[in-house]
Structure formats: C-alpha cells, structure tokens
Design a protein around this motif. Structure first.
Motif, mmCIF file in Angstrom:
data_model
loop_
_atom_site.group_PDB
_atom_site.id
_atom_site.type_symbol
_atom_site.label_atom_id
_atom_site.label_comp_id
_atom_site.label_asym_id
_atom_site.label_seq_id
_atom_site.Cartn_x
_atom_site.Cartn_y
_atom_site.Cartn_z
ATOM 1 N N ILE A 76 0.840 -1.205 0.000
ATOM 2 C CA ILE A 76 0.000 0.000 0.000
ATOM 3 C C ILE A 76 0.876 1.258 0.000
ATOM 4 C CG2 ILE A 76 -1.652 1.344 1.352
ATOM 5 C CD1 ILE A 76 -2.844 -1.316 2.337
ATOM 6 N N SER A 77 1.932 1.250 0.815
ATOM 7 C CA SER A 77 2.838 2.417 0.905
ATOM 8 C C SER A 77 3.515 2.701 -0.431
ATOM 9 C CB SER A 77 3.898 2.174 1.988
ATOM 10 O OG SER A 77 3.301 1.971 3.238
ATOM 11 N N ILE A 78 4.043 1.637 -1.030
ATOM 12 C CA ILE A 78 4.800 1.848 -2.271
ATOM 13 C C ILE A 78 3.890 2.152 -3.461
ATOM 14 C CG2 ILE A 78 4.883 -0.516 -3.169
ATOM 15 C CD1 ILE A 78 7.885 -0.077 -3.670
ATOM 16 N N SER A 79 2.595 1.800 -3.336
ATOM 17 C CA SER A 79 1.663 2.023 -4.450
ATOM 18 C C SER A 79 1.514 3.505 -4.792
ATOM 19 C CB SER A 79 0.286 1.438 -4.108
ATOM 20 O OG SER A 79 0.333 0.037 -4.032
ATOM 21 N N PHE A 80 1.593 4.360 -3.763
ATOM 22 C CA PHE A 80 1.345 5.784 -3.992
ATOM 23 C C PHE A 80 2.620 6.572 -4.286
ATOM 24 C CE2 PHE A 80 -2.484 4.396 -1.856
ATOM 25 C CZ PHE A 80 -3.475 5.075 -2.563
ATOM 26 N N MET A 81 3.774 5.916 -4.238
ATOM 27 C CA MET A 81 5.031 6.623 -4.496
ATOM 28 C C MET A 81 5.104 7.255 -5.888
ATOM 29 S SD MET A 81 8.005 4.396 -2.691
ATOM 30 C CE MET A 81 8.038 4.112 -0.920
ATOM 31 N N PRO A 82 4.797 6.493 -6.965
ATOM 32 C CA PRO A 82 4.923 7.098 -8.303
ATOM 33 C C PRO A 82 3.996 8.289 -8.510
ATOM 34 C CG PRO A 82 3.869 4.931 -8.429
ATOM 35 C CD PRO A 82 4.413 5.068 -7.051
ATOM 36 N N SER A 83 2.778 8.216 -7.961
ATOM 37 C CA SER A 83 1.831 9.313 -8.143
ATOM 38 C C SER A 83 2.310 10.571 -7.426
ATOM 39 C CB SER A 83 0.443 8.909 -7.617
ATOM 40 O OG SER A 83 -0.032 7.772 -8.301
ATOM 41 N N LEU A 84 2.786 10.405 -6.174
ATOM 42 C CA LEU A 84 3.270 11.561 -5.411
ATOM 43 C C LEU A 84 4.532 12.142 -6.049
ATOM 44 C CD1 LEU A 84 2.698 10.144 -1.821
ATOM 45 C CD2 LEU A 84 1.451 12.025 -2.902
ATOM 46 N N TRP A 85 5.376 11.278 -6.611
ATOM 47 C CA TRP A 85 6.584 11.760 -7.290
ATOM 48 C C TRP A 85 6.219 12.598 -8.525
ATOM 49 C CZ3 TRP A 85 11.371 12.864 -6.484
ATOM 50 C CH2 TRP A 85 12.260 13.006 -7.544
ATOM 51 N N LEU A 86 5.256 12.115 -9.305
ATOM 52 C CA LEU A 86 4.830 12.879 -10.483
ATOM 53 C C LEU A 86 4.209 14.215 -10.090
ATOM 54 C CD1 LEU A 86 3.287 10.284 -12.982
ATOM 55 C CD2 LEU A 86 5.355 11.655 -13.276
ATOM 56 N N TYR A 156 4.322 1.084 -14.120
ATOM 57 C CA TYR A 156 3.888 2.469 -13.861
ATOM 58 C C TYR A 156 4.912 3.202 -13.009
ATOM 59 C CZ TYR A 156 1.029 6.378 -12.192
ATOM 60 O OH TYR A 156 0.557 7.631 -11.880
ATOM 61 N N LEU A 157 5.496 2.484 -12.034
ATOM 62 C CA LEU A 157 6.521 3.098 -11.195
ATOM 63 C C LEU A 157 7.735 3.506 -12.036
ATOM 64 C CD1 LEU A 157 7.368 1.792 -7.651
ATOM 65 C CD2 LEU A 157 9.073 2.946 -9.053
ATOM 66 N N GLY A 158 8.162 2.600 -12.918
ATOM 67 C CA GLY A 158 9.287 2.932 -13.791
ATOM 68 C C GLY A 158 8.966 4.076 -14.736
ATOM 69 N N PHE A 159 7.739 4.040 -15.278
ATOM 70 C CA PHE A 159 7.318 5.097 -16.195
ATOM 71 C C PHE A 159 7.323 6.455 -15.493
ATOM 72 C CE2 PHE A 159 3.679 7.761 -17.460
ATOM 73 C CZ PHE A 159 4.055 8.083 -18.753
ATOM 74 N N SER A 160 6.824 6.507 -14.244
ATOM 75 C CA SER A 160 6.763 7.785 -13.521
ATOM 76 C C SER A 160 8.155 8.338 -13.271
ATOM 77 C CB SER A 160 6.011 7.608 -12.200
ATOM 78 O OG SER A 160 6.736 6.797 -11.303
ATOM 79 N N VAL A 161 9.110 7.434 -12.960
ATOM 80 C CA VAL A 161 10.490 7.889 -12.741
ATOM 81 C C VAL A 161 11.087 8.449 -14.024
ATOM 82 C CG1 VAL A 161 12.832 7.125 -12.176
ATOM 83 C CG2 VAL A 161 10.902 6.340 -10.800
ATOM 84 N N LEU A 162 10.902 7.743 -15.132
ATOM 85 C CA LEU A 162 11.475 8.193 -16.409
ATOM 86 C C LEU A 162 10.818 9.475 -16.905
ATOM 87 C CD1 LEU A 162 11.835 4.742 -18.224
ATOM 88 C CD2 LEU A 162 13.637 6.128 -17.157
ATOM 89 N N LEU A 163 9.495 9.567 -16.744
ATOM 90 C CA LEU A 163 8.810 10.796 -17.134
ATOM 91 C C LEU A 163 9.289 11.969 -16.286
ATOM 92 C CD1 LEU A 163 6.653 12.235 -18.810
ATOM 93 C CD2 LEU A 163 4.956 11.551 -17.089
ATOM 94 N N GLY A 164 9.462 11.732 -14.989
ATOM 95 C CA GLY A 164 9.987 12.786 -14.115
ATOM 96 C C GLY A 164 11.379 13.213 -14.538
ATOM 97 N N CYS A 165 12.231 12.237 -14.884
ATOM 98 C CA CYS A 165 13.589 12.562 -15.346
ATOM 99 C C CYS A 165 13.549 13.392 -16.623
ATOM 100 C CB CYS A 165 14.380 11.276 -15.585
ATOM 101 S SG CYS A 165 14.935 10.492 -14.080
ATOM 102 N N TYR A 166 12.639 13.034 -17.528
ATOM 103 C CA TYR A 166 12.515 13.786 -18.780
ATOM 104 C C TYR A 166 12.171 15.254 -18.499
ATOM 105 C CZ TYR A 166 10.311 15.640 -22.979
ATOM 106 O OH TYR A 166 9.949 16.449 -24.025
ATOM 107 N N MET A 167 11.188 15.478 -17.625
ATOM 108 C CA MET A 167 10.789 16.863 -17.307
ATOM 109 C C MET A 167 11.912 17.615 -16.602
ATOM 110 S SD MET A 167 6.729 16.669 -16.303
ATOM 111 C CE MET A 167 6.810 15.258 -15.203
ATOM 112 N N LEU A 168 12.641 16.914 -15.723
ATOM 113 C CA LEU A 168 13.758 17.548 -15.021
ATOM 114 C C LEU A 168 14.887 17.914 -15.974
ATOM 115 C CD1 LEU A 168 13.832 15.282 -11.849
ATOM 116 C CD2 LEU A 168 13.289 17.726 -11.880
ATOM 117 N N LEU A 169 15.218 17.009 -16.893
ATOM 118 C CA LEU A 169 16.303 17.278 -17.845
ATOM 119 C C LEU A 169 15.903 18.362 -18.851
ATOM 120 C CD1 LEU A 169 17.602 13.652 -18.458
ATOM 121 C CD2 LEU A 169 18.644 15.457 -17.061
ATOM 122 N N LYS A 170 14.606 18.435 -19.166
ATOM 123 C CA LYS A 170 14.139 19.508 -20.045
ATOM 124 C C LYS A 170 14.330 20.864 -19.374
ATOM 125 C CE LYS A 170 10.099 21.015 -22.689
ATOM 126 N NZ LYS A 170 8.661 20.770 -22.980
#
Length: 545
Positions: A76-86, A156-170
């Motif tokens: 349950i804890s780890i489920s919400f990590m990608p959403s909060l990161w995004l 989804y967790l991996g996707f959220s990390v990569l999408l976040g990296c893309y926005m950060l690098l942009k």
C-alpha cells in the motif's frame, strides 16, 4: 553463523537508518511548507518511511499472519510513491497548471485500483499471491508470486520515474547554469530507486532481501544534499521560469558566443510565425544591440507583419554569476507600437488643433473685413445680407474654436456649441425684444463633418425665428432640441411666433434662408419637415453615418 549475524545486523541497521534519516528529512522539508512542491515531496518521504518501517517489522516477526499484514502495508505504501513523485515533479518544473481534476485522477488511477486489489487479495491472483513466510539469514521475509497487476504497477513506477527525469532534464537544458544542479540532483536521485526496482524484479537482490528501501534511502540522500547545499526547494528558479514564459515582451537568452539557447513564448511567436524578411530585420537589430556599448538601441525599428506594423525597442543586459563571470546575454524585444501610435496621435491632434485655430482666426478676419465694408454701405438690404453672411461665418468660427479648445480636435460637444451659437445670435438680433431661447440637447459629440452643417442649420433656423417670427411682438420663445433616436439624430427648432407664409414653404416665393436649410439638410442626407401653425416647427432627421 557469524556471516548470517553480520548480514541480518546490517539489514536491520540500514532500515533503522532509513526510517530515522528520511523522517528527519521529511520534518525539515515540512518546515518549508511555503516552498515549491513541499507537500508532495513530504508525502513521498512518508511513504518511504512507512515502507521501510513495515519491512523492518516483517523481518522481525515469526508470525505468518503478522508478516503478511506488514507485507500488504508495504505494498500500500509503495503504491502511492509514483503518483506523489509525479505530482512533485509537475509542480517543481512549472507544470502545475496542468494539474486539473482529470489529470490528478489519471495519476492516481493505478494506485487506487491497486489498493482495491490489495484489500481483496485473498479472492484473486491479480496482484500478489501464494504468500509464504520464510527465514533468510536469520530474518523472516515473505516470498510471493507476482500477478499481472503487480507487473503493471511496477511498469507504472518505472514510467513515472522516467517521465519525471525527462521533465527535469528539459528544465535543466532551459535553465541558467547556476540552477541546473537542482534538476540534475533530482534526476540522478530518482534513477537509483529505479535501478533497485529492476534488481528486485529480476530476483537479483543481495542475500535474498528487498533492496528497494535502500535504493529509496540513497535517492533521499541526493535530495538531502540538494536541500542543504543548493536550496533545492527554493521557488525562485520556478518563479523566474514562469515570469520568463508568461511575460508579454519577447525575451531571448544567448550564450557567451551569442548563440540563442532559449526564448519565451512571445519571442517564439514573433520570430517563427513571421516571414523571412521580418526575421532578418529582427536578427540585424538583435546583433546591433549585442555590439552596443549601453545595450540599448536609441532608435526603435519597425517590422511589417501580414496585417499590421509593429514598432520594437531592443534592450540588452549581461547575465553573470556571483563572482562576475559572464554567463550570457538577456535580450528583451519590447513592443512599443501602442506608445508610438499614441505619440503620433497626440502629435496629429496638436497639429489639427493648430489648423482649427488658424481657420478660426481667418474666419474672424473675414468677418472683420465685412464689418469694415458695412460702415460704407447705406443700402439696408445689402447690410442685411452681409450681416447674415457674418452669422454664418461666426457659426463656422465657433465650430473651429470648439475643436481647438476641446479635448479632441476631431469632434465637437453639441450642447456647448449650440448654446454659444444661440447666445451670439440673441445678442445680435434681440435689441428691442425679449426672446427666450431654450435648449433640450443630448450630450453628444459629433465629428466636424456633421457638426459644421448642423451648426449652419441651427444658425439659419434660429436667425429666421429671431428676425421674422416675432414681428409686432416684444417677447417670444424658441426651443432648440437635438436628440439621439437610435440610428438617426433629430434636430427640432420651434417658436411661438407668427409662422412662415405657405407660399414660402411651398416654394412659390423664393427664400435664400430656406434654400440654404434645404441644401444643408441634403448634405446631411436628412429629411426636412416644416409646420406653421401657431408658430413654426422645423424638424430634420439625418442618419448617424
């Protein structure tokens, strides 16, 4: 036995360090609650704390039911990590404007579905199944099989990390050098948990234990470094980005070699949405500004767009860091079109007022010349004609006087104009009579093309009433009315005098005054109506345009 003790001890110490360190970091961040994205990153850290805490409790228990409960709480804890990161990354990279209800729902959809599947885990094999408590290196842990939703959630967790990296690098590529380190720290820190996730999915965990809590802790160490050394939550870079993108002026950032490395939305529209000739004009003046000593071009330049012309002022300033090292140049292209047009309009208005002043003076000279001629004329009929001519000249003179004295050199306030004209005519003709001239006039400003013939009409009608309507009387009344009645204006002049003979109204007997009234009405494209019954009423309707 010693190796087992060492491994289990290090795992426990590592988890306790993770819980304590991330808790302190979350508390520190929460004290900066007014800074950008704080609430999302604090919530993200809370999920790490809970994940590490429940995993620690799982390792220490020998009760199968308790171990399964702690495992479910971890999921349950780890489920919400990608959403909060995004959510944090979207806010941090100045994309919070996209966080509408629909996008937030999409971001949290997979965790919400996962939460439902966890609660009902005993009735399906979609998420995790066949949970078994085993002992590894002296510690208890749950072994399990992954269902299809577990792989979806991991993706989804991996996707959220990569999408976040893309926005950060942009943002990294579009930022000044002094702010780039923040985006780089966050990007690297987010990739480490992704690496440990992949290790976990491939069952390559060292000593058989879940490495994800440790990957998240190492990522948190990167954040702590940025938080303490580079003020990573400082909203200033974000505020600058927002102002840079939303400012109306076209803004360009150039490096030290004078290459354009960034531009805001206004600059993009100005440069890329116009033709090649316009672009050449802009670039020529751009590099002239770069070679200018004070960074400003004194003369504004004009560019011809498809359906309009624009006046642009260029300003340049240097971008330097704290020790004075030149980092690049800031170019601002300020649209001064409205200012130039306002100055031109003011100049034209002054010129027009000067023309009206000179015309008024010339009309007064003509009137004075007529006065000189009248002194040598004995013929009463000729004197009357010259006096009528003077009133017509005076009517036009007052119009030009109002034009150069008023706020606008192109329009006349009709109430003021009519009253001044009526007062002048009353003084001229009412020597032995007491005639009251009343006004009922809407507060209307007319362009000179309408006001001048209207003034001549009022002059002719009121003069006729003052001269002829009250023969044999010592007093009388004249009412001048001018109204806005929709698409037309209505001029109505009434008197309670003797009226106009029918033979004059019907044209049997020529009248120069009436002919002039008809001619002026035609000039205004109007319609004239005359009634002579217990006085005279003349009504003229004419269109506004």
């Amino acid at each position: 036995m010693e190796q087992i003790f060492t491994v289990s001890f290090l795992i426990q110490v590592g988890l306790l360090f993770s819980i304590l360190f991330v808790s302190i970091l979350a508390l520190l961040c929460s004290s900066y609650r007014l800074k950008v994205g704080t609430k999302y990153i604090v919530a993200f850290f809370v999920t790490i704390i809970l994940y590490s805490l429940f995993y620690y409790m799982e390792l220490l228990t020998n009760n199968s039911s308790l171990a399964e409960a702690f495992f479910i709480l971890q999921v349950i804890s780890i489920s919400f990590m990608p959403s909060l990161w995004l959510m944090f990354i979207l806010t941090y990279t100045n994309n919070a404007k996209y966080l509408k209800a629909s996008l937030i729902l999409a971001i949290f959809l997979i965790p919400i579905i996962g939460l439902f599947l966890i609660v009902t885990i005993d009735s399906h094999e979609l998420f995790y199944y066949n949970l078994t408590l085993v002992s590894i290196n002296g510690l208890s842990t749950i072994e399990f099989y992954r269902g299809p939703w577990a792989w979806i959630h991991s993706g989804y967790l991996g996707f959220s990390v990569l999408l976040g990296c893309y926005m950060l690098l942009k943002e990294y590529s579009n930022s000044l050098r002094e702010h780039r380190i923040n985006y780089l720290i966050l990007a690297i820190g987010s990739l480490i948990p992704l690496f440990t996730l992949i290790i976990n999915l491939l069952s390559l965990n060292p000593f058989g234990f879940d490495s994800s809590p440790f990957g998240l802790t190492i990522g948190s160490l990167f954040f702590a470094y940025g938080f303490t050394r580079h003020d990573i939550l400082n909203p200033l870079p974000l505020a600058r980005t927002q102002v840079f993108d939303e400012i109306d002026d076209a803004v360009l950032i150039l490096d030290t070699k004078e290459h354009i490395i960034d531009m805001n939305t206004s600059a993009t529209k100005l440069i890329y949405e116009n033709n090649k000739k316009v672009n050449e004009q802009i670039y020529n003046h751009l590099y002239e500004a770069l070679s200018s000593q004070n960074g400003k071009i004194d003369d504004m330049f004009k560019i011809d767009l498809a359906n309009q012309e624009k006046w642009i002022e260029i300003k340049r300033s240097s971008i330097s860091n704290n020790d004075g090292t030149l980092l690049g140049y800031l170019i601002i292209l300020h649209d001064t079109t409205n200012k130039v047009k306002a100055l031109q309009a003011e100049k034209n208005d002054l010129l027009l007022k000067e023309i009206h002043h000179r015309v008024k003076n010339n009309l007064q000279v003509i009137s004075s010349l007529i006065n000189l001629e009248k002194k040598n004329i004995k013929d009463e009929q000729l004197l009357t004609i010259l006096t009528r001519t003077q009133t017509r000249i005076r009517s036009m003179s007052i119009a030009h006087e109002k034009l150069y004295q008023g706020e606008s050199a192109a329009s006349i306030n009709i109430p003021d104009y009519t009253k001044q004209l009526s007062d002048y005519l009353s003084q001229l003709y009412c020597h032995d009579k007491k005639v009251l001239v009343k006004h009922d006039i809407d507060d209307i400003n007319l362009e000179v093309d309408l006001a001048t013939p209207l003034g001549l009409l009022i002059n002719e009608i009121v003069t006729n009433s003052l001269k002829h309507a009250f023969s044999g009387k010592i007093d009388g009344k004249i009412k001048v009315e001018f109204k806005d009645i929709g698409d037309e204006y209505r001029l109505k002049v009434c008197d309670n005098g003797v009226g106009i003979p029918q033979d004059i109204i019907k044209g049997y007997k020529p009248s120069l005054g009436l002919q002039l009234i008809e001619m002026l009405t035609k000039q205004l494209q109007g319609k004239l109506t005359i009634e002579s019954n217990h006085g005279t009423k003349m009504e003229i309707l004419f269109p506004k345009n």
